[in-house]
Motif scaffolding. Structure first.
Motif, PDB file in Angstrom:
ATOM      1  N   ALA A 116       0.848  -1.200   0.000  1.00 38.30           N
ATOM      2  CA  ALA A 116       0.000   0.000   0.000  1.00 38.30           C
ATOM      3  C   ALA A 116       0.882   1.248   0.000  1.00 38.30           C
ATOM      4  CB  ALA A 116      -0.944  -0.018   1.200  1.00 38.30           C
TER       5      ALA A 116
ATOM      6  N   MET B 139       2.700   3.485  -5.474  1.00 41.21           N
ATOM      7  CA  MET B 139       2.542   2.816  -6.765  1.00 41.21           C
ATOM      8  C   MET B 139       1.225   2.032  -6.818  1.00 41.21           C
ATOM      9  SD  MET B 139       5.098   3.809  -8.503  1.00 41.21           S
ATOM     10  CE  MET B 139       6.604   4.695  -8.098  1.00 41.21           C
TER      11      MET B 139
ATOM     12  N   GLU C 202      -1.261  -5.332   2.448  1.00 39.19           N
ATOM     13  CA  GLU C 202      -0.118  -4.568   2.975  1.00 39.19           C
ATOM     14  C   GLU C 202       0.346  -5.233   4.266  1.00 39.19           C
ATOM     15  OE1 GLU C 202       2.012  -1.857   2.400  1.00 39.19           O
ATOM     16  OE2 GLU C 202       2.761  -2.540   4.346  1.00 39.19           O
TER      17      GLU C 202
ATOM     18  N   GLY D 170      10.525  14.197  -0.567  1.00 39.85           N
ATOM     19  CA  GLY D 170       9.338  14.951  -0.961  1.00 39.85           C
ATOM     20  C   GLY D 170       9.535  15.885  -2.144  1.00 39.85           C
TER      21      GLY D 170
ATOM     22  N   HIS E 240      10.054  15.673  -8.360  1.00 39.24           N
ATOM     23  CA  HIS E 240      11.180  15.675  -9.318  1.00 39.24           C
ATOM     24  C   HIS E 240      10.726  16.142 -10.697  1.00 39.24           C
ATOM     25  CE1 HIS E 240      14.199  14.098  -6.716  1.00 39.24           C
ATOM     26  NE2 HIS E 240      13.568  12.960  -6.487  1.00 39.24           N
TER      27      HIS E 240
ATOM     28  N   VAL F 286       2.212 -11.007   2.013  1.00 44.19           N
ATOM     29  CA  VAL F 286       2.182 -11.994   0.930  1.00 44.19           C
ATOM     30  C   VAL F 286       3.458 -12.837   1.031  1.00 44.19           C
ATOM     31  CG1 VAL F 286       2.212 -12.325  -1.569  1.00 44.19           C
ATOM     32  CG2 VAL F 286       0.767 -10.541  -0.567  1.00 44.19           C
TER      33      VAL F 286
ATOM     34  N   GLY G 293       3.639  -4.340  -6.025  1.00 40.44           N
ATOM     35  CA  GLY G 293       4.056  -2.952  -5.743  1.00 40.44           C
ATOM     36  C   GLY G 293       4.614  -2.896  -4.340  1.00 40.44           C
ATOM     37  N   ALA G 294       5.486  -3.841  -4.049  1.00 39.77           N
ATOM     38  CA  ALA G 294       5.946  -4.034  -2.671  1.00 39.77           C
ATOM     39  C   ALA G 294       7.224  -3.261  -2.356  1.00 39.77           C
ATOM     40  CB  ALA G 294       6.138  -5.520  -2.402  1.00 39.77           C
ATOM     41  N   GLY G 295       7.588  -2.287  -3.206  1.00 43.17           N
ATOM     42  CA  GLY G 295       8.793  -1.489  -2.950  1.00 43.17           C
ATOM     43  C   GLY G 295      10.003  -2.393  -2.827  1.00 43.17           C
TER      44      GLY G 295
ATOM     45  N   GLY H 155      10.317  -4.893  -1.148  1.00 41.84           N
ATOM     46  CA  GLY H 155       9.935  -6.309  -1.042  1.00 41.84           C
ATOM     47  C   GLY H 155       9.581  -6.922  -2.388  1.00 41.84           C
TER      48      GLY H 155
ATOM     49  N   LEU I  73       9.307 -11.171  -4.019  1.00 39.60           N
ATOM     50  CA  LEU I  73       8.044 -11.727  -4.509  1.00 39.60           C
ATOM     51  C   LEU I  73       8.119 -12.052  -5.999  1.00 39.60           C
ATOM     52  CD1 LEU I  73       5.511  -9.521  -2.503  1.00 39.60           C
ATOM     53  CD2 LEU I  73       6.120 -11.906  -2.091  1.00 39.60           C
TER      54      LEU I  73
ATOM     55  N   GLN J 172      14.411   3.031   2.723  1.00 36.44           N
ATOM     56  CA  GLN J 172      15.406   2.139   2.136  1.00 36.44           C
ATOM     57  C   GLN J 172      15.143   2.042   0.639  1.00 36.44           C
ATOM     58  OE1 GLN J 172      17.594   1.132   4.177  1.00 36.44           O
ATOM     59  NE2 GLN J 172      18.564  -0.706   3.378  1.00 36.44           N
ATOM     60  N   ARG J 173      16.201   2.215  -0.157  1.00 36.76           N
ATOM     61  CA  ARG J 173      16.039   2.047  -1.605  1.00 36.76           C
ATOM     62  C   ARG J 173      16.724   0.747  -2.020  1.00 36.76           C
ATOM     63  NH1 ARG J 173      17.490   7.882  -2.403  1.00 36.76           N
ATOM     64  NH2 ARG J 173      15.885   8.838  -3.674  1.00 36.76           N
TER      65      ARG J 173
ATOM     66  N   LEU K 188       7.218  -3.898  -9.937  1.00 37.70           N
ATOM     67  CA  LEU K 188       8.014  -2.685 -10.123  1.00 37.70           C
ATOM     68  C   LEU K 188       9.278  -2.800  -9.287  1.00 37.70           C
ATOM     69  CD1 LEU K 188       8.230   0.178 -11.349  1.00 37.70           C
ATOM     70  CD2 LEU K 188       7.414   1.013  -9.156  1.00 37.70           C
TER      71      LEU K 188
ATOM     72  N   ALA L 159       8.423   8.298  -6.649  1.00 41.75           N
ATOM     73  CA  ALA L 159       7.050   8.696  -6.391  1.00 41.75           C
ATOM     74  C   ALA L 159       6.569   9.801  -7.333  1.00 41.75           C
ATOM     75  CB  ALA L 159       6.937   9.147  -4.943  1.00 41.75           C
ATOM     76  N   SER L 160       7.438  10.728  -7.694  1.00 43.60           N
ATOM     77  CA  SER L 160       7.044  11.850  -8.566  1.00 43.60           C
ATOM     78  C   SER L 160       6.525  11.362  -9.906  1.00 43.60           C
ATOM     79  CB  SER L 160       8.251  12.747  -8.860  1.00 43.60           C
ATOM     80  OG  SER L 160       8.805  13.207  -7.691  1.00 43.60           O
TER      81      SER L 160
HETATM   82  C1  FAD Z   1      15.722   8.404   1.118  1.00 48.51           C
HETATM   83  C2  FAD Z   1      14.739   8.465  -0.008  1.00 48.51           C
HETATM   84  C3  FAD Z   1      14.449   9.684  -0.600  1.00 48.51           C
HETATM   85  C4  FAD Z   1      13.542   9.751  -1.665  1.00 48.51           C
HETATM   86  N1  FAD Z   1      13.222  10.975  -2.174  1.00 48.51           N
HETATM   87  C5  FAD Z   1      12.297  11.068  -3.155  1.00 48.51           C
HETATM   88  C6  FAD Z   1      11.893  12.338  -3.628  1.00 48.51           C
HETATM   89  O1  FAD Z   1      12.353  13.373  -3.148  1.00 48.51           O
HETATM   90  N2  FAD Z   1      10.989  12.377  -4.637  1.00 48.51           N
HETATM   91  C7  FAD Z   1      10.450  11.239  -5.189  1.00 48.51           C
HETATM   92  O2  FAD Z   1       9.654  11.347  -6.111  1.00 48.51           O
HETATM   93  N3  FAD Z   1      10.812  10.012  -4.738  1.00 48.51           N
HETATM   94  C8  FAD Z   1      11.704   9.907  -3.733  1.00 48.51           C
HETATM   95  N4  FAD Z   1      12.067   8.673  -3.253  1.00 48.51           N
HETATM   96  C9  FAD Z   1      11.523   7.464  -3.904  1.00 48.51           C
HETATM   97  C10 FAD Z   1      10.086   7.188  -3.464  1.00 48.51           C
HETATM   98  O3  FAD Z   1       9.959   7.322  -2.079  1.00 48.51           O
HETATM   99  C11 FAD Z   1       9.716   5.780  -3.909  1.00 48.51           C
HETATM  100  O4  FAD Z   1      10.006   5.607  -5.277  1.00 48.51           O
HETATM  101  C12 FAD Z   1       8.230   5.479  -3.727  1.00 48.51           C
HETATM  102  O5  FAD Z   1       7.774   5.872  -2.455  1.00 48.51           O
HETATM  103  C13 FAD Z   1       8.027   3.982  -3.931  1.00 48.51           C
HETATM  104  O6  FAD Z   1       6.683   3.683  -3.749  1.00 48.51           O
HETATM  105  P1  FAD Z   1       6.227   2.170  -3.704  1.00 48.51           P
HETATM  106  O7  FAD Z   1       4.745   2.179  -3.607  1.00 48.51           O
HETATM  107  O8  FAD Z   1       6.828   1.432  -4.840  1.00 48.51           O
HETATM  108  O9  FAD Z   1       6.930   1.557  -2.414  1.00 48.51           O
HETATM  109  P2  FAD Z   1       6.638   1.729  -0.851  1.00 48.51           P
HETATM  110  O10 FAD Z   1       6.109   3.060  -0.502  1.00 48.51           O
HETATM  111  O11 FAD Z   1       7.867   1.285  -0.143  1.00 48.51           O
HETATM  112  O12 FAD Z   1       5.460   0.707  -0.612  1.00 48.51           O
HETATM  113  C14 FAD Z   1       5.628  -0.684  -0.718  1.00 48.51           C
HETATM  114  C15 FAD Z   1       4.731  -1.333   0.307  1.00 48.51           C
HETATM  115  O13 FAD Z   1       4.757  -2.741   0.119  1.00 48.51           O
HETATM  116  C16 FAD Z   1       4.683  -3.364   1.398  1.00 48.51           C
HETATM  117  N5  FAD Z   1       5.175  -4.745   1.272  1.00 48.51           N
HETATM  118  C17 FAD Z   1       6.446  -5.153   1.045  1.00 48.51           C
HETATM  119  N6  FAD Z   1       6.507  -6.502   0.996  1.00 48.51           N
HETATM  120  C18 FAD Z   1       5.234  -6.948   1.197  1.00 48.51           C
HETATM  121  C19 FAD Z   1       4.642  -8.253   1.284  1.00 48.51           C
HETATM  122  N7  FAD Z   1       5.371  -9.363   1.137  1.00 48.51           N
HETATM  123  N8  FAD Z   1       3.305  -8.347   1.519  1.00 48.51           N
HETATM  124  C20 FAD Z   1       2.531  -7.226   1.671  1.00 48.51           C
HETATM  125  N9  FAD Z   1       3.055  -5.974   1.623  1.00 48.51           N
HETATM  126  C21 FAD Z   1       4.383  -5.839   1.375  1.00 48.51           C
HETATM  127  C22 FAD Z   1       5.577  -2.471   2.244  1.00 48.51           C
HETATM  128  O14 FAD Z   1       5.311  -2.622   3.622  1.00 48.51           O
HETATM  129  C23 FAD Z   1       5.222  -1.075   1.727  1.00 48.51           C
HETATM  130  O15 FAD Z   1       4.195  -0.466   2.475  1.00 48.51           O
HETATM  131  C24 FAD Z   1      12.934   8.571  -2.170  1.00 48.51           C
HETATM  132  C25 FAD Z   1      13.206   7.341  -1.557  1.00 48.51           C
HETATM  133  C26 FAD Z   1      14.082   7.287  -0.469  1.00 48.51           C
HETATM  134  C27 FAD Z   1      14.315   5.977   0.191  1.00 48.51           C
END
Ligand code: FAD
Length: 494
Positions: free
Chosen positions: A12, A15, A36, A53, A56, A206, A240-242, A244, A248, A393-394, A425, A432-433
């Motif tokens: 959640a 993405m 989530e 934040g 970009h 998951v 869309g697990a970032g 994680g 998966l 964490q990236r 992804l 995020a941008s």
């Molecule tokens: C230090 C830092 C600075 C950044 N600065 C910027 C910025 O200035 N501008 C910008 O645009 N982007 C920025 N980013 C990048 C941006 O934050 C990410 O690209 C974006 O938030 C990713 O979104 P997401 O939905 O893919 O992942 P996330 O927000 O990480 O969400 C993934 C979710 O999946 C869940 N998950 C994982 N595994 C499982 C599982 N097995 N089962 C169920 N749920 C699971 C996690 O708990 C999490 O909630 C930055 C990132 C970092 C780390």
């Protein structure tokens, strides 16, 4: 209309939230389920304090405009990212205008974006970059200066105590933004929860994803509240697990996922605790990354607007942790190693020794040494006004490569199964941008027929008026699009 009306979104973050809303708009009767693992929405990378934040737009990020050996500036990436952010703003404006998300407190604010460099070589670089970018309508409003007093009128705090003879240069873009990505994610998920046929299950991890003979996916889950194990089926799965996602993707066993590995880079910021200092700076000011450092370590002094409150941060400081998620396990990296990715991972490690060295140096830095980096940008900073906080964490992508064995990538990539029923992804930046463009790309990959249909095309153009058009070449359209998003999102100076 679509035969794939059963969508499972894992994670959640921004993405899944973006994809969920897009699907719900395109296929109103779609049955969407989000799982989530944490008990909160947007608590990993998408949460406000876990990222910087920055909306970009390539106004201030110098790593998007690399300099060639002959001094030429390659602006192709900057143009692409800037256009993608305009697409995100249009989509968010649609959500606001339709009343789909609540807007009592804005999730996006107008904050100037600036670049700030030191030394003659960088002055030359910034001027060349400015000349190249301002040839395009998207960057037309950019200002450039090497004049101490003019830069002082833009960012006084950064100039106090600075030697007036120091060689510096800056550019300034008045329409930059700060975005609370956590807030917009939570608003989108709240909208989805209000829709028929949508379920959001927090605290559900998951564990495995398997393809069944009938072409659907079987998803194994653990309810972390009760330890109960569950199995569900889905026609389409988005991972869309970032951080994680890699694990998966491996579990899904799709051949397209082979050869991928992940390299985690953690981040820390210095957060200002002095309200007087916070109020005296109003810009996102990006510098140039040190030689050999990864692109995401570009230092910046940033005004943030979070839930109506103003803050100031500096960073990021890169670090190394074997976790793939901030709330993950130290075993994430070792357990991600498999026969299919061990060679690419080792090769990428050998080819990126300078990055490893840089990360080790960053980890070894004392708080005082970290503070020294801030003083370069804010000479009169006081150590006691700042605290070190841990960001998200990236996980950077490592990909099998014919020539090098394995290559480290800093972008994002959608990996989809051949039958288009599962997509993941990977990667983090620019993140995020550009979530809306990334998810549109995913729809294009996985629903190529549906996206061509009149129904989808009409809806996509309603949500994103410039959909399918170029803001890079069409200056009039770019101006109109920006005026529309600025007005709807109320992007006025904070
Ligand atoms: C230090 C830092 C600075 C950044 N600065 C910027 C910025 O200035 N501008 C910008 O645009 N982007 C920025 N980013 C990048 C941006 O934050 C990410 O690209 C974006 O938030 C990713 O979104 P997401 O939905 O893919 O992942 P996330 O927000 O990480 O969400 C993934 C979710 O999946 C869940 N998950 C994982 N595994 C499982 C599982 N097995 N089962 C169920 N749920 C699971 C996690 O708990 C999490 O909630 C930055 C990132 C970092 C780390």
């Amino acid at each position: 209309m679509s035969s794939k009306q059963d969508f499972t979104l894992i994670g959640a973050g921004i993405m899944s939230a973006t994809l969920g809303v897009l699907i719900k708009q395109l296929v109103p009767n779609a049955k969407i389920t989000i799982y989530e693992r944490l008990d909160k929405v947007a608590a990993e990378s998408s949460d406000a304090w876990n990222n910087a934040g920055t909306g970009h737009s390539a106004f201030c990020e110098l790593n998007y405009t690399p300099e060639g050996e002959n001094g030429n500036i390659d602006i192709s990436k900057a143009l692409r990212i800037s256009e993608s952010f305009e697409i995100s703003k249009q989509f968010w404006a649609y959500l606001v205008k339709q009343g789909l998300v609540e807007t009592n407190v804005p999730f996006i604010n107008d904050i100037d974006h600036m670049s700030f460099v030191f030394g003659e070589a960088n002055q030359r670089f910034l001027k060349n970059r400015y000349d190249a970018l301002t040839a395009y309508p998207m960057f037309m409003d950019m200002k450039h200066s090497e004049d101490f007093s003019e830069i002082e009128s833009w960012v006084q705090l950064m100039m106090e105590g600075r030697n007036t003879n120091e060689k510096i240069a800056a550019t300034r873009m008045p329409i930059g933004t700060d975005v609370n990505f956590g807030a917009v994610t939570r608003k989108m998920i709240a909208y989805l929860e209000s829709c028929d046929n949508v379920e959001v299950h927090l605290g559900h991890q998951v564990e495995d994803i398997d393809k069944r003979d009938d072409g659907t996916w079987e998803i194994e889950l653990t309810d972390l509240g009760t330890d109960e194990e569950k199995t569900v089926r889905s026609k389409f799965v988005f991972i869309g697990a970032g951080g994680g996602a890699l694990k998966l993707l491996e579990k899904s066993d799709i051949p397209e996922g082979e050869g991928y590995g992940g390299f985690p880079v953690s981040g820390q910021f210095l957060k200002c605790n002095n309200p007087d200092v916070i109020l005296r700076h109003e810009a996102k000011v990006y510098g140039k990354a040190e030689e050999g450092s990864p692109p995401m370590s570009v230092p910046h002094l940033d005004t943030r607007m979070l839930n109506g409150n103003r803050s100031l941060l500096f960073g990021p400081y890169a670090g190394f942790s074997t976790k793939f998620l901030k709330n993950g396990s130290y075993l994430d990296l070792p357990l991600s190693l498999d026969a299919h990715n061990i060679y690419p991972m080792i090769s990428a490690g050998i080819n990126n020794i300078s990055l490893t060295k840089y990360l080790i140096e960053q980890v070894m830095q004392s708080p005082e040494e970290k503070f020294e980096a801030l003083v370069k940008y804010y000479p009169e900073a006081k150590f006691e006004d700042w605290e070190l906080i841990t960001a998200g964490q990236r996980v950077q992508i490592i990909k099998k490569d014919k020539e090098e064995g394995g290559k480290l990538q800093f972008g994002t990539e959608i990996v989809a199964s051949k039958d288009k029923t599962l997509a993941a992804l990977l990667g983090a930046s620019p993140g995020a941008s550009t979530a809306v463009s990334i998810m549109l790309n995913l729809l294009q990959k996985c629903f190529p027929e549906e996206i061509k249909s009149q129904e989808w095309q009409t809806k996509l153009t309603e949500m994103i008026p410039c959909y399918g058009k170029s803001l890079i070449e069409d200056g009039e359209l770019c101006k109109k699009t920006r005026e529309y998003s600025t007005a709807v999102l109320k992007l006025e100076d904070v």
